[in-house]
Write a protein that holds these residues in place. Structure first.
Motif, PDB file in Angstrom:
ATOM      1  N   HIS A 193      14.105  16.916  27.759  1.00  0.00           N
ATOM      2  CA  HIS A 193      13.498  17.877  26.826  1.00  0.00           C
ATOM      3  C   HIS A 193      14.408  18.188  25.631  1.00  0.00           C
ATOM      4  CE1 HIS A 193      15.491  20.158  30.090  1.00  0.00           C
ATOM      5  NE2 HIS A 193      15.774  21.068  29.171  1.00  0.00           N
ATOM      6  N   GLY A 194      15.460  17.391  25.417  1.00  0.00           N
ATOM      7  CA  GLY A 194      16.216  17.483  24.168  1.00  0.00           C
ATOM      8  C   GLY A 194      17.339  18.491  24.137  1.00  0.00           C
ATOM      9  N   ARG A 201      21.497  24.286  23.693  1.00  0.00           N
ATOM     10  CA  ARG A 201      20.301  24.257  22.860  1.00  0.00           C
ATOM     11  C   ARG A 201      20.744  23.898  21.430  1.00  0.00           C
ATOM     12  NH1 ARG A 201      17.907  30.008  22.443  1.00  0.00           N
ATOM     13  NH2 ARG A 201      19.610  30.190  20.929  1.00  0.00           N
ATOM     14  N   LEU A 216      15.411  20.044  15.032  1.00  0.00           N
ATOM     15  CA  LEU A 216      14.040  19.842  15.501  1.00  0.00           C
ATOM     16  C   LEU A 216      13.997  18.666  16.469  1.00  0.00           C
ATOM     17  CD1 LEU A 216      12.146  20.409  12.126  1.00  0.00           C
ATOM     18  CD2 LEU A 216      12.241  21.969  14.088  1.00  0.00           C
ATOM     19  N   GLU A 259      12.731  17.463  20.501  1.00  0.00           N
ATOM     20  CA  GLU A 259      11.858  17.775  21.628  1.00  0.00           C
ATOM     21  C   GLU A 259      12.133  16.890  22.838  1.00  0.00           C
ATOM     22  OE1 GLU A 259       7.820  17.612  20.348  1.00  0.00           O
ATOM     23  OE2 GLU A 259       8.013  19.324  18.983  1.00  0.00           O
ATOM     24  N   ASN A 260      12.934  15.831  22.648  1.00  0.00           N
ATOM     25  CA  ASN A 260      13.177  14.907  23.753  1.00  0.00           C
ATOM     26  C   ASN A 260      14.501  14.190  23.553  1.00  0.00           C
ATOM     27  OD1 ASN A 260      12.618  12.649  21.927  1.00  0.00           O
ATOM     28  ND2 ASN A 260      10.454  13.232  22.147  1.00  0.00           N
ATOM     29  N   ASP A 272      14.879  12.043  20.316  1.00  0.00           N
ATOM     30  CA  ASP A 272      15.139  12.831  19.107  1.00  0.00           C
ATOM     31  C   ASP A 272      16.629  13.156  18.976  1.00  0.00           C
ATOM     32  OD1 ASP A 272      12.455  12.880  18.453  1.00  0.00           O
ATOM     33  OD2 ASP A 272      12.098  14.883  19.288  1.00  0.00           O
TER      34      ASP A 272
END
Length: 345
Positions: free
Chosen positions: A85-86, A146, A150, A152-153, A156
């Motif tokens: 999920h990045g 985090r 931008l 999401e995975n 990225d």
């Protein structure tokens, strides 16, 4: 024998060092700053194979050599893996608790030279979502970074150039208060480095020399245990300059220079420690003598590495070590004063 110290110089340099990321293994940028500062003072610098600096201050008598060591490497982390999920899983560099870095801002340093910002969080960070958010165990595999991009995975994140093995530094958030307190991450051990440079600046400005030759070892792997496992063969004795811890059963204050009589590696040299105590008393320097059973130093590493030396340990008193630390400018000055008294005795 007293020497004037430039307090403003020491604090300005300390702030700059604190705000320069340098987790163990990622210290080349701060070492460039050490080189430039030594050059300004006209102090010769050489390097060991793993990037530690050796600064030299000639003495009145060259029959002996004393080493003063302090380290610029800090706690930090590396990217262990990239999640689907990045986000980033991390692996610790140095010994700290996970709750001490939870919610901390950080930087990710890629090997291509790019830097990204992020935040270190628990996997269950929100009380509005996770019923166990308050009790969820803070351990390494329960934490993630985090990234402020931008993403999401995993793909990225990889497109940004972030990869396993990239370094993660924790924002220092350095502040010097009007009352003289210095609160920041990484006072361990950049406060001691500032004290050493205060000593050098005083010697160069006022033209004094130590009794014997002095080599100042600025190490870059102390937090992982081998900062000065090698030292030059001509060194006869060594004072590790590192933070003094504070807490239960300890007498050190944030204004004191701590003199450590014993740590996890055993007792330090009796005669050197006694001399440091006597000099602190004679020079009216605020000090404390303490025992640190969960502590090791660059002097410990040198002794375990087989160096034929005597060794001692002193440093500015620091509260909340390996967390959000705090000391006072008086402790940095008192550390430099005691070192000057020792090398000029």
């Amino acid at each position: 024998m007293s020497s004037q110290l430039n307090e403003k110089y020491m604090l300005q340099l300390l702030e700059e060092l604190l705000n320069t990321p340098s987790p163990s293994g990622y210290t080349h940028h701060i070492m460039e700053r050490i080189q430039s500062e030594a050059d300004k003072l006209g102090v010769p610098v050489s390097w060991n194979a793993k990037g530690g600096a050796i600064l030299e201050l000639a003495g009145e008598d060259d029959s002996r050599t004393l080493a003063l060591s302090a380290h610029v490497d800090t706690l930090g982390a590396m990217v262990r893996s990239i999640t689907p999920h990045g986000t980033l899983k991390l692996t610790s560099v140095g010994g700290f608790t996970m709750h001490s870095i939870e919610n901390e801002y950080c930087k990710i340093h890629t090997r291509s030279g790019q830097t990204y910002t992020g935040t270190i969080l628990s996997l269950h960070p929100s009380v509005h979502v996770y019923p166990d958010a308050r009790t969820f165990e803070r351990k390494e595999n329960h934490m993630e970074v985090r990234i402020d991009e931008l993403v999401e995975n995993k793909d990225d994140v990889q497109k940004l150039g972030i990869a396993v093995g990239d370094f993660i530094s924790f924002d220092a958030r350095a502040v010097v208060t009007s009352s003289g307190y210095i609160k920041s991450r990484h006072l361990d051990d950049k406060a001691s480095v500032a004290a050493l440079f205060g000593l050098l600046e005083s010697a160069k400005r006022d033209g004094w020399k130590p009794h014997y030759n002095v080599k100042l070892l600025i190490s870059n792997y102390e937090e992982v245990g081998h900062g000065t496992s090698y030292i030059p063969a001509d060194i006869d004795e060594m004072i590790a300059v590192d933070m003094g811890a504070m807490g239960d059963d300890l007498s050190c204050k944030e204004t004191d220079v701590s003199i450590c009589a014993k740590d996890s590696s055993g007792p330090y040299d009796y005669h050197m420690t006694s001399k440091l105590i006597e000099l602190a008393q004679a020079e009216n320097i605020a000090y404390a003598v303490d025992i640190y059973p969960q502590y090791g130093s660059d002097a410990s590493a040198a002794l375990r590495g087989g160096s034929n030396i005597r060794a001692a340990l002193i440093g500015p008193g620091v509260h909340a070590s390996h967390s959000m630390e705090r000391t006072h400018k008086q402790a940095v000055v008192n550390t430099a004063k005691l070192l000057i008294a020792y090398i000029r005795a």
